[in-house]
Write a protein that holds these residues in place. Structure first.
Motif, mmCIF file in Angstrom:
data_model
loop_
_atom_site.group_PDB
_atom_site.id
_atom_site.type_symbol
_atom_site.label_atom_id
_atom_site.label_comp_id
_atom_site.label_asym_id
_atom_site.label_seq_id
_atom_site.Cartn_x
_atom_site.Cartn_y
_atom_site.Cartn_z
ATOM 1 N N SER A 89 6.338 -25.825 28.207
ATOM 2 C CA SER A 89 7.626 -25.130 28.123
ATOM 3 C C SER A 89 7.386 -23.646 27.932
ATOM 4 O O SER A 89 6.365 -23.225 27.383
ATOM 5 C CB SER A 89 8.489 -25.690 26.986
ATOM 6 O OG SER A 89 7.830 -25.571 25.740
ATOM 7 N N ASP A 144 11.490 -26.988 22.209
ATOM 8 C CA ASP A 144 12.165 -27.986 21.388
ATOM 9 C C ASP A 144 11.160 -29.101 21.114
ATOM 10 O O ASP A 144 10.843 -29.895 22.006
ATOM 11 C CB ASP A 144 13.400 -28.526 22.116
ATOM 12 C CG ASP A 144 14.244 -29.452 21.254
ATOM 13 O OD1 ASP A 144 13.671 -30.213 20.454
ATOM 14 O OD2 ASP A 144 15.485 -29.424 21.396
ATOM 15 N N LEU A 167 12.520 -32.640 21.777
ATOM 16 C CA LEU A 167 12.616 -32.963 23.199
ATOM 17 C C LEU A 167 11.238 -33.258 23.772
ATOM 18 O O LEU A 167 11.061 -34.236 24.516
ATOM 19 C CB LEU A 167 13.267 -31.807 23.959
ATOM 20 C CG LEU A 167 13.332 -31.967 25.483
ATOM 21 C CD1 LEU A 167 14.207 -33.148 25.877
ATOM 22 C CD2 LEU A 167 13.842 -30.675 26.134
ATOM 23 N N SER A 187 17.469 -39.815 27.835
ATOM 24 C CA SER A 187 18.459 -38.927 27.218
ATOM 25 C C SER A 187 17.901 -38.439 25.894
ATOM 26 O O SER A 187 17.091 -39.120 25.253
ATOM 27 C CB SER A 187 19.798 -39.642 27.005
ATOM 28 O OG SER A 187 19.659 -40.706 26.077
ATOM 29 N N THR A 200 21.811 -33.199 22.954
ATOM 30 C CA THR A 200 22.928 -32.703 23.761
ATOM 31 C C THR A 200 22.504 -32.288 25.166
ATOM 32 O O THR A 200 23.330 -31.806 25.944
ATOM 33 C CB THR A 200 23.584 -31.494 23.067
ATOM 34 O OG1 THR A 200 22.609 -30.460 22.896
ATOM 35 C CG2 THR A 200 24.142 -31.893 21.705
ATOM 36 N N TYR A 201 21.233 -32.470 25.496
ATOM 37 C CA TYR A 201 20.768 -32.127 26.844
ATOM 38 C C TYR A 201 21.405 -33.061 27.876
ATOM 39 O O TYR A 201 21.706 -34.214 27.584
ATOM 40 C CB TYR A 201 19.242 -32.241 26.933
ATOM 41 C CG TYR A 201 18.493 -31.236 26.096
ATOM 42 C CD1 TYR A 201 18.211 -29.964 26.584
ATOM 43 C CD2 TYR A 201 18.056 -31.557 24.810
ATOM 44 C CE1 TYR A 201 17.516 -29.037 25.813
ATOM 45 C CE2 TYR A 201 17.360 -30.642 24.032
ATOM 46 C CZ TYR A 201 17.093 -29.381 24.541
ATOM 47 O OH TYR A 201 16.409 -28.466 23.778
ATOM 48 N N GLN A 202 21.575 -32.551 29.093
ATOM 49 C CA GLN A 202 22.173 -33.333 30.168
ATOM 50 C C GLN A 202 21.136 -34.052 31.033
ATOM 51 O O GLN A 202 21.500 -34.758 31.977
ATOM 52 C CB GLN A 202 23.025 -32.415 31.058
ATOM 53 C CG GLN A 202 24.199 -31.777 30.336
ATOM 54 C CD GLN A 202 25.145 -32.813 29.748
ATOM 55 O OE1 GLN A 202 25.651 -33.671 30.468
ATOM 56 N NE2 GLN A 202 25.380 -32.736 28.443
ATOM 57 N N PHE A 203 19.867 -33.881 30.740
ATOM 58 C CA PHE A 203 18.826 -34.560 31.510
ATOM 59 C C PHE A 203 19.057 -36.072 31.495
ATOM 60 O O PHE A 203 19.410 -36.642 30.459
ATOM 61 C CB PHE A 203 17.443 -34.265 30.926
ATOM 62 C CG PHE A 203 17.064 -32.811 30.935
ATOM 63 C CD1 PHE A 203 16.901 -32.129 32.127
ATOM 64 C CD2 PHE A 203 16.858 -32.127 29.744
ATOM 65 C CE1 PHE A 203 16.543 -30.788 32.147
ATOM 66 C CE2 PHE A 203 16.499 -30.785 29.744
ATOM 67 C CZ PHE A 203 16.342 -30.112 30.949
ATOM 68 N N TYR A 243 16.641 -34.330 36.325
ATOM 69 C CA TYR A 243 17.913 -34.913 36.757
ATOM 70 C C TYR A 243 17.645 -35.789 37.980
ATOM 71 O O TYR A 243 16.902 -35.388 38.890
ATOM 72 C CB TYR A 243 18.905 -33.813 37.127
ATOM 73 C CG TYR A 243 19.195 -32.821 36.022
ATOM 74 C CD1 TYR A 243 20.233 -33.038 35.121
ATOM 75 C CD2 TYR A 243 18.433 -31.665 35.886
ATOM 76 C CE1 TYR A 243 20.504 -32.124 34.112
ATOM 77 C CE2 TYR A 243 18.697 -30.744 34.884
ATOM 78 C CZ TYR A 243 19.738 -30.980 33.996
ATOM 79 O OH TYR A 243 19.999 -30.065 32.995
ATOM 80 N N ILE A 280 13.454 -25.617 29.691
ATOM 81 C CA ILE A 280 14.231 -26.755 29.183
ATOM 82 C C ILE A 280 15.734 -26.480 29.181
ATOM 83 O O ILE A 280 16.526 -27.401 28.973
ATOM 84 C CB ILE A 280 13.765 -27.163 27.769
ATOM 85 C CG1 ILE A 280 14.007 -26.035 26.757
ATOM 86 C CG2 ILE A 280 12.300 -27.575 27.789
ATOM 87 C CD1 ILE A 280 13.712 -26.442 25.321
ATOM 88 N N THR A 281 16.136 -25.235 29.428
ATOM 89 C CA THR A 281 17.564 -24.896 29.482
ATOM 90 C C THR A 281 18.082 -24.861 30.919
ATOM 91 O O THR A 281 19.222 -24.454 31.152
ATOM 92 C CB THR A 281 17.810 -23.525 28.834
ATOM 93 O OG1 THR A 281 16.997 -22.539 29.489
ATOM 94 C CG2 THR A 281 17.468 -23.563 27.351
#
Length: 240
Positions: free
Chosen positions: A49, A54, A57, A86, A89-92, A124, A150-151
């Motif tokens: 990263s 994180d 994560l 999952s 709050t990440y959407q991955f 994703y 990661i963002t």
């Protein structure tokens, strides 16, 4: 090869709390590298990263990759992906792995270690078709997906060709080439009042949309009253 010894020899390495046989290190201030060894000690999974880090994560990604032996072995696909991930709050919604010839994480420093490491990252599902060859995998991994960020938003699998009679812009040749979501939206917005112009794009399932302007809108040959919306494009590309 002794993977644990090879990682220890890197220097400035610390254990990852809560994850056995896993370590992390920072070669410079912007980067954090995390690696977990498989239970038999014959393979490892590494997540890198940059800027934003994180620990939770990274631990979740490495745990998921190890559970699924993601990208393990010389016969693994250049890009492999497993859905069902999952964290917070990440959407991955998946974890992906790039094979050693794709990532080259230890190329030039420890070639033996490089050949026993999958580069894993949160991802994703919409980003992968599943049959990427080595050339496509290198392009996607190194120039498009930004796996160390990661963002990042989704970078959907998207191939496109287009021509715009007003701007003079267009793709070269009859084949659809990889592009990004923002380019698709830009070219769709420029179609109106450009007779003879079109945008043709393909998603991860090989489904194709052809959008034309010839005084009115045509989507796959069907007249439409309104211009194509951003939500139509996102839905077509199966973005989360």
């Amino acid at each position: 090869m002794d993977i644990e010894q090879a990682v220890t020899d890197i220097g400035n390495v610390e254990e990852v709390p809560g994850l056995p046989k896993a370590w992390r290190w920072s070669p410079m201030s912007r980067f954090v590298f995390s690696l977990a060894m498989d239970v038999d000690g014959c393979w490892a999974y590494q997540m890198n990263s940059i800027d934003a880090h994180d620990k939770g994560l990274a631990r979740a990604v490495l745990t998921f990759a190890r559970q699924h032996q993601l990208g393990r072995g010389s016969d693994a696909r250049p890009l492999a992906v497993v859905p069902g991930f999952s964290y917070g709050t990440y959407q991955f919604d998946a974890v992906a792995a790039a094979s050693p010839p794709v990532h080259g994480y230890h190329h030039g420093r420890n070639e033996d270690l490089n050949e026993l490491v999958s580069a894993v990252f949160p991802a994703y599902q919409c980003e992968f078709r599943g049959d990427e060859n080595l050339e496509v995998a290198v392009l996607r991994f190194k120039r498009m997906l930004r796996p160390t960020v990661i963002t990042r938003p989704p970078v959907p699998y998207l191939r496109m060709r287009y021509e715009n009679t007003k701007t003079g812009g267009g793709s070269v040749g009859p084949s659809r080439g990889f592009t990004t979501y923002d380019v698709l939206l830009r070219e769709l917005s420029l179609l109106e009042d450009s007779p003879g112009s079109f945008v043709e794009f393909e998603n991860l399932r090989g489904e194709v949309w052809n959008i034309e302007w010839n005084g009115s809108w045509l989507v796959n040959g069907t007249p439409q009253d309104c211009p194509p919306s951003e939500s139509l494009a996102a839905s077509a590309l199966r973005c989360p």
